[in-house]
Design a protein around this motif. Structure first.
Motif, PDB file in Angstrom:
ATOM      1  N   LYS A 381       0.814  -1.212   0.000  1.00 45.74           N
ATOM      2  CA  LYS A 381       0.000   0.000   0.000  1.00 45.74           C
ATOM      3  C   LYS A 381       0.847   1.261   0.000  1.00 45.74           C
ATOM      4  CE  LYS A 381      -3.551   2.356   2.770  1.00 45.74           C
ATOM      5  NZ  LYS A 381      -4.332   2.300   4.035  1.00 45.74           N
ATOM      6  N   ALA A 382       2.000   1.241   0.676  1.00 46.23           N
ATOM      7  CA  ALA A 382       2.851   2.433   0.774  1.00 46.23           C
ATOM      8  C   ALA A 382       3.410   2.851  -0.579  1.00 46.23           C
ATOM      9  CB  ALA A 382       3.987   2.185   1.762  1.00 46.23           C
ATOM     10  N   LEU A 383       3.510   1.905  -1.530  1.00 49.25           N
ATOM     11  CA  LEU A 383       4.077   2.223  -2.835  1.00 49.25           C
ATOM     12  C   LEU A 383       3.032   2.650  -3.855  1.00 49.25           C
ATOM     13  CD1 LEU A 383       6.709  -0.633  -3.300  1.00 49.25           C
ATOM     14  CD2 LEU A 383       7.074   1.671  -2.412  1.00 49.25           C
ATOM     15  N   LEU A 384       1.769   2.388  -3.589  1.00 45.90           N
ATOM     16  CA  LEU A 384       0.725   2.676  -4.578  1.00 45.90           C
ATOM     17  C   LEU A 384       0.625   4.159  -4.935  1.00 45.90           C
ATOM     18  CD1 LEU A 384      -2.090   0.239  -3.382  1.00 45.90           C
ATOM     19  CD2 LEU A 384      -0.438  -0.070  -5.238  1.00 45.90           C
ATOM     20  N   PRO A 385       0.768   5.110  -3.976  1.00 45.80           N
ATOM     21  CA  PRO A 385       0.719   6.532  -4.373  1.00 45.80           C
ATOM     22  C   PRO A 385       1.840   6.960  -5.306  1.00 45.80           C
ATOM     23  CG  PRO A 385       0.355   6.295  -2.011  1.00 45.80           C
ATOM     24  CD  PRO A 385       0.812   4.964  -2.512  1.00 45.80           C
ATOM     25  N   LEU A 386       2.918   6.161  -5.381  1.00 47.83           N
ATOM     26  CA  LEU A 386       4.047   6.491  -6.252  1.00 47.83           C
ATOM     27  C   LEU A 386       3.881   5.932  -7.661  1.00 47.83           C
ATOM     28  CD1 LEU A 386       6.954   5.751  -3.731  1.00 47.83           C
ATOM     29  CD2 LEU A 386       5.728   7.898  -4.095  1.00 47.83           C
ATOM     30  N   MET A 387       2.812   5.154  -7.885  1.00 52.20           N
ATOM     31  CA  MET A 387       2.567   4.555  -9.192  1.00 52.20           C
ATOM     32  C   MET A 387       1.385   5.238  -9.864  1.00 52.20           C
ATOM     33  SD  MET A 387       3.145   0.489  -8.424  1.00 52.20           S
ATOM     34  CE  MET A 387       4.771  -0.149  -8.035  1.00 52.20           C
ATOM     35  N   TYR A 388       1.388   5.230 -11.194  1.00 53.63           N
ATOM     36  CA  TYR A 388       0.344   5.906 -11.959  1.00 53.63           C
ATOM     37  C   TYR A 388       0.254   5.264 -13.343  1.00 53.63           C
ATOM     38  CZ  TYR A 388       4.658   8.257 -13.385  1.00 53.63           C
ATOM     39  OH  TYR A 388       5.946   8.519 -13.797  1.00 53.63           O
ATOM     40  N   PRO A 389      -0.912   5.353 -14.005  1.00 51.51           N
ATOM     41  CA  PRO A 389      -1.060   4.783 -15.349  1.00 51.51           C
ATOM     42  C   PRO A 389      -0.076   5.410 -16.330  1.00 51.51           C
ATOM     43  CG  PRO A 389      -3.203   5.280 -14.409  1.00 51.51           C
ATOM     44  CD  PRO A 389      -2.182   5.876 -13.483  1.00 51.51           C
ATOM     45  N   GLY A 390       0.564   4.557 -17.129  1.00 50.98           N
ATOM     46  CA  GLY A 390       1.563   5.022 -18.081  1.00 50.98           C
ATOM     47  C   GLY A 390       2.982   4.906 -17.584  1.00 50.98           C
ATOM     48  N   LEU A 391       3.165   4.620 -16.296  1.00 45.75           N
ATOM     49  CA  LEU A 391       4.506   4.443 -15.740  1.00 45.75           C
ATOM     50  C   LEU A 391       5.131   3.169 -16.297  1.00 45.75           C
ATOM     51  CD1 LEU A 391       6.682   5.227 -13.575  1.00 45.75           C
ATOM     52  CD2 LEU A 391       5.450   3.720 -12.018  1.00 45.75           C
ATOM     53  N   LYS A 392       6.382   3.266 -16.720  1.00 46.18           N
ATOM     54  CA  LYS A 392       7.084   2.127 -17.316  1.00 46.18           C
ATOM     55  C   LYS A 392       8.216   1.711 -16.378  1.00 46.18           C
ATOM     56  CE  LYS A 392       5.853   4.087 -21.748  1.00 46.18           C
ATOM     57  NZ  LYS A 392       4.840   4.933 -21.049  1.00 46.18           N
ATOM     58  N   VAL A 393       8.157   0.465 -15.915  1.00 43.57           N
ATOM     59  CA  VAL A 393       9.119  -0.059 -14.953  1.00 43.57           C
ATOM     60  C   VAL A 393       9.965  -1.126 -15.630  1.00 43.57           C
ATOM     61  CG1 VAL A 393       9.415  -1.193 -12.720  1.00 43.57           C
ATOM     62  CG2 VAL A 393       7.522   0.406 -13.058  1.00 43.57           C
ATOM     63  N   ILE A 394      11.269  -0.946 -15.606  1.00 50.24           N
ATOM     64  CA  ILE A 394      12.198  -1.942 -16.135  1.00 50.24           C
ATOM     65  C   ILE A 394      12.570  -2.875 -14.989  1.00 50.24           C
ATOM     66  CG2 ILE A 394      14.371  -2.339 -17.317  1.00 50.24           C
ATOM     67  CD1 ILE A 394      12.258  -0.858 -18.960  1.00 50.24           C
ATOM     68  N   SER A 395      12.059  -4.081 -15.046  1.00 47.05           N
ATOM     69  CA  SER A 395      12.263  -5.052 -13.972  1.00 47.05           C
ATOM     70  C   SER A 395      11.929  -6.437 -14.485  1.00 47.05           C
ATOM     71  CB  SER A 395      11.376  -4.702 -12.766  1.00 47.05           C
ATOM     72  OG  SER A 395      11.380  -5.737 -11.806  1.00 47.05           O
ATOM     73  N   GLY A 396      12.518  -7.438 -13.861  1.00 45.81           N
ATOM     74  CA  GLY A 396      12.147  -8.809 -14.182  1.00 45.81           C
ATOM     75  C   GLY A 396      10.756  -9.124 -13.653  1.00 45.81           C
ATOM     76  N   VAL A 397       9.987  -9.908 -14.413  1.00 47.14           N
ATOM     77  CA  VAL A 397       8.642 -10.319 -14.008  1.00 47.14           C
ATOM     78  C   VAL A 397       8.632 -11.834 -13.875  1.00 47.14           C
ATOM     79  CG1 VAL A 397       6.197 -10.356 -14.628  1.00 47.14           C
ATOM     80  CG2 VAL A 397       7.576  -8.337 -15.141  1.00 47.14           C
ATOM     81  N   TRP A 398       8.162 -12.322 -12.722  1.00 51.00           N
ATOM     82  CA  TRP A 398       8.126 -13.751 -12.432  1.00 51.00           C
ATOM     83  C   TRP A 398       6.685 -14.176 -12.177  1.00 51.00           C
ATOM     84  CZ3 TRP A 398      12.680 -16.921 -11.489  1.00 51.00           C
ATOM     85  CH2 TRP A 398      13.887 -16.237 -11.684  1.00 51.00           C
ATOM     86  N   GLU A 399       6.399 -15.436 -12.497  1.00 52.99           N
ATOM     87  CA  GLU A 399       5.059 -15.991 -12.274  1.00 52.99           C
ATOM     88  C   GLU A 399       5.158 -17.242 -11.411  1.00 52.99           C
ATOM     89  OE1 GLU A 399       1.153 -17.672 -14.723  1.00 52.99           O
ATOM     90  OE2 GLU A 399       3.083 -17.372 -15.751  1.00 52.99           O
ATOM     91  N   LEU A 400       4.453 -17.243 -10.289  1.00 57.06           N
ATOM     92  CA  LEU A 400       4.347 -18.440  -9.463  1.00 57.06           C
ATOM     93  C   LEU A 400       3.408 -19.435 -10.138  1.00 57.06           C
ATOM     94  CD1 LEU A 400       4.032 -16.823  -5.919  1.00 57.06           C
ATOM     95  CD2 LEU A 400       5.984 -18.104  -6.787  1.00 57.06           C
ATOM     96  N   ASN A 401       3.605 -20.722  -9.894  1.00 57.92           N
ATOM     97  CA  ASN A 401       2.746 -21.721 -10.532  1.00 57.92           C
ATOM     98  C   ASN A 401       1.358 -21.800  -9.906  1.00 57.92           C
ATOM     99  OD1 ASN A 401       3.774 -22.724  -8.171  1.00 57.92           O
ATOM    100  ND2 ASN A 401       4.361 -24.735  -8.982  1.00 57.92           N
ATOM    101  N   CYS A 402       1.058 -20.845  -9.001  1.00 57.08           N
ATOM    102  CA  CYS A 402      -0.308 -20.721  -8.492  1.00 57.08           C
ATOM    103  C   CYS A 402      -1.048 -19.574  -9.181  1.00 57.08           C
ATOM    104  CB  CYS A 402      -0.302 -20.516  -6.980  1.00 57.08           C
ATOM    105  SG  CYS A 402       0.452 -18.969  -6.459  1.00 57.08           S
ATOM    106  N   GLY A 403      -0.396 -18.904 -10.144  1.00 57.12           N
ATOM    107  CA  GLY A 403      -1.054 -17.843 -10.899  1.00 57.12           C
ATOM    108  C   GLY A 403      -0.802 -16.444 -10.392  1.00 57.12           C
ATOM    109  N   VAL A 404       0.129 -16.252  -9.464  1.00 58.60           N
ATOM    110  CA  VAL A 404       0.447 -14.936  -8.901  1.00 58.60           C
ATOM    111  C   VAL A 404       1.729 -14.411  -9.550  1.00 58.60           C
ATOM    112  CG1 VAL A 404       1.061 -13.659  -6.818  1.00 58.60           C
ATOM    113  CG2 VAL A 404      -0.698 -15.429  -6.722  1.00 58.60           C
ATOM    114  N   TYR A 405       1.694 -13.157 -10.004  1.00 59.45           N
ATOM    115  CA  TYR A 405       2.875 -12.510 -10.577  1.00 59.45           C
ATOM    116  C   TYR A 405       3.551 -11.633  -9.521  1.00 59.45           C
ATOM    117  CZ  TYR A 405       1.263 -13.794 -15.267  1.00 59.45           C
ATOM    118  OH  TYR A 405       0.872 -14.489 -16.381  1.00 59.45           O
ATOM    119  N   TYR A 406       4.856 -11.537  -9.614  1.00 60.45           N
ATOM    120  CA  TYR A 406       5.586 -10.590  -8.766  1.00 60.45           C
ATOM    121  C   TYR A 406       6.715  -9.971  -9.572  1.00 60.45           C
ATOM    122  CZ  TYR A 406       9.170 -14.249  -7.962  1.00 60.45           C
ATOM    123  OH  TYR A 406      10.154 -15.191  -8.101  1.00 60.45           O
TER     124      TYR A 406
END
Length: 474
Positions: A381-406
């Motif tokens: 929740k503390a990071l949500l005010p720092l994010m906005y539509p159109g923001l582009k984040v360069i980071s690795g994206v991983w998927e758990l085999n339960c369907g959750v992304y991080y």
């Protein structure tokens, strides 16, 4: 005889100081202080008030500052001077502003990014007396640092695109701002420059383009500061815990020595990470995700895989934690921060090369058939005010085999107006110089003591290079 009042050295001109030194040298019984006071006499130089010198002097970039109105004659002169080039406008803008070193460094980089050559002015070694003897036009020309090469006069002009490219990538990479003041200094300086051009009708054909660039300055001041904070605080406890447990930049594959303090500390961190992940998926994940996660954990089959061929993600929407999620955290996990959701799509950085692929795959990518992925991240929740539509984040994206992304460690962040242009590649480019003479000397095996013969009008003479033996040395 009354002794003349003492005069401080900084209150005298360079010429008066030289005269005082000559006078004291000719009269051994006369001290330099008395000689200086006698030289200055009634024409003692008045010291400027503090408001007109030093760091307290107005710069012209204050929020309340505005250029005075132009007379009809001045306006006609401006149109005659400025049309069609902008070089004279840069001279006059720098002449009418007191630009501090940090601001000047940033503004010079911006001009060079836009194709303007920047060099040292000729007033660097001049004294105050020399500057006082110059007319306004001479002083303006002497202080000029900007020059537009003729070869670049035919290039397309787009103030907004250049600003977007400079602020969205080069400014962040070059200056690495850590405070909001540094970002505002950059945006306000460039915006002040646009205001100056608009007020004087320097390029009336680009009025709409400069007005849009001014809006981009306001947007950059807001978004870049949010990006700096997100870069500092991200990716947050939940995503960092997932990376530590299942794979990513925070994952430690090498186990510490058994029984050591490092092993004890690692166990505590891992247990804390498990609690954070369990609380987030149980409280904010769907029923299917939570039940499948618990089943895989019990079977010790929980794992994650990285999404390939993407550079990061582009945020579509930011969703704050719902009332049920907040109630869950308050009741079962009060020591942890609640998580919200961020919906995004895959992002490929146009500034980076494409991944390796077959000719068939490349043809599909060129026709817009590159694979696209949709993600839904759980973010603290503390990071949500720092994010906005159109923001582009360069980071690795991983998927758990339960369907959750991080998301993994954040490498860089780009604003909504992220623009890639080739201007940044030319920042360190220099004009070529003729190396023919140097190549000839190397080919002829020139020695350090080589002697060259030159023919004078009257008589031939031998000219020896510095470091070579003279004729008389035999």
């Amino acid at each position: 005889m009354a002794r003349p009042p003492l005069v401080e050295v900084q209150d005298a001109t360079n010429e008066q100081i030289r005269d005082a030194m000559d006078l004291a040298r000719m009269n051994p019984n006369l001290s330099f202080s008395d000689a200086l006071a006698s030289t200055v006499g009634k024409k003692r130089a008045r010291r400027r008030p503090k408001s007109k010198r030093g760091n307290g002097k107005p710069t012209g970039f204050e929020e309340y500052f505005a250029d005075g109105p132009l007379t009809p004659n001045e306006h006609a002169e401006m149109l005659e001077i400025f049309n069609p080039r902008i070089e004279e406008a840069l001279r006059r803008f720098q002449f009418r502003r007191r630009i501090e070193p940090a601001r000047l460094n940033m503004f010079s980089k911006y001009l060079k990014y836009g194709g303007v050559e920047i060099g040292a002015n000729i007033t660097s070694g001049a004294n105050n007396q020399d500057l006082k003897n110059m007319t306004k036009d001479q002083l303006m020309q002497a202080r000029a640092m900007a020059k537009i090469q003729k070869e670049r006069a035919t290039l397309d002009v787009d103030f907004d695109v250049v600003l977007r490219g400079f602020m969205s990538s080069y400014f962040i990479r070059c200056f690495k701002p850590e405070t909001e003041e540094v970002i505002k200094m950059a945006t306000e300086t460039i915006k002040n420059f646009y205001t100056y051009l608009l007020q004087r009708d320097v390029c009336p054909e680009y009025t709409d383009n400069m007005l849009q660039a001014r809006k981009t300055c306001d947007l950059a001041a807001k978004e870049l500061w949010l990006n700096v904070q997100l870069m500092r605080e991200g990716p947050g406890p939940f995503n960092e815990s997932c990376s530590m447990l299942f794979g990513g930049a925070f994952f430690q594959s090498k186990a510490p020595f058994p029984g050591s303090e490092l092993e004890k500390s690692r166990k505590e961190k891992m247990e804390h990470a498990r609690d954070v992940v369990r609380s987030a998926i149980a409280g904010a994940g769907s029923f299917e995700q939570a039940s499948r996660f618990q089943k895989l954990v019990n079977q010790k089959r929980i794992s994650a895989k990285k999404v390939l061929d993407i550079d990061g993600f582009d945020i579509l929407s930011v969703i704050q934690p719902e009332a049920g999620v907040l109630e869950f955290y308050e009741k079962f996990a009060p020591m942890y921060d609640a998580v919200g959701r961020v919906k995004a799509v895959s992002f490929r950085d146009p500034a980076k090369p494409d991944p390796d692929m077959s000719p068939e795959e490349r043809r599909e990518w060129n026709h817009g058939k590159a694979p696209k992925y949709k993600f839904e991240f759980l973010v603290d929740k503390a990071l949500l005010p720092l994010m906005y539509p159109g923001l582009k984040v360069i980071s690795g994206v991983w998927e758990l085999n339960c369907g959750v992304y991080y998301l993994d460690e954040i490498l860089s962040i780009y604003p909504t107006f992220y623009t890639v242009i080739a201007n940044g590649m030319m920042m360190k480019w220099k004009w070529p110089r003729d190396l023919t003479f140097e190549d000839e000397k190397k080919a002829n095996g020139e020695s350090k003591n080589a002697v060259y013969w030159t023919t004078d009008v009257d008589a031939p003479k031998q000219t020896a290079r510095k470091g070579s033996p003279s004729e008389g040395d035999g």
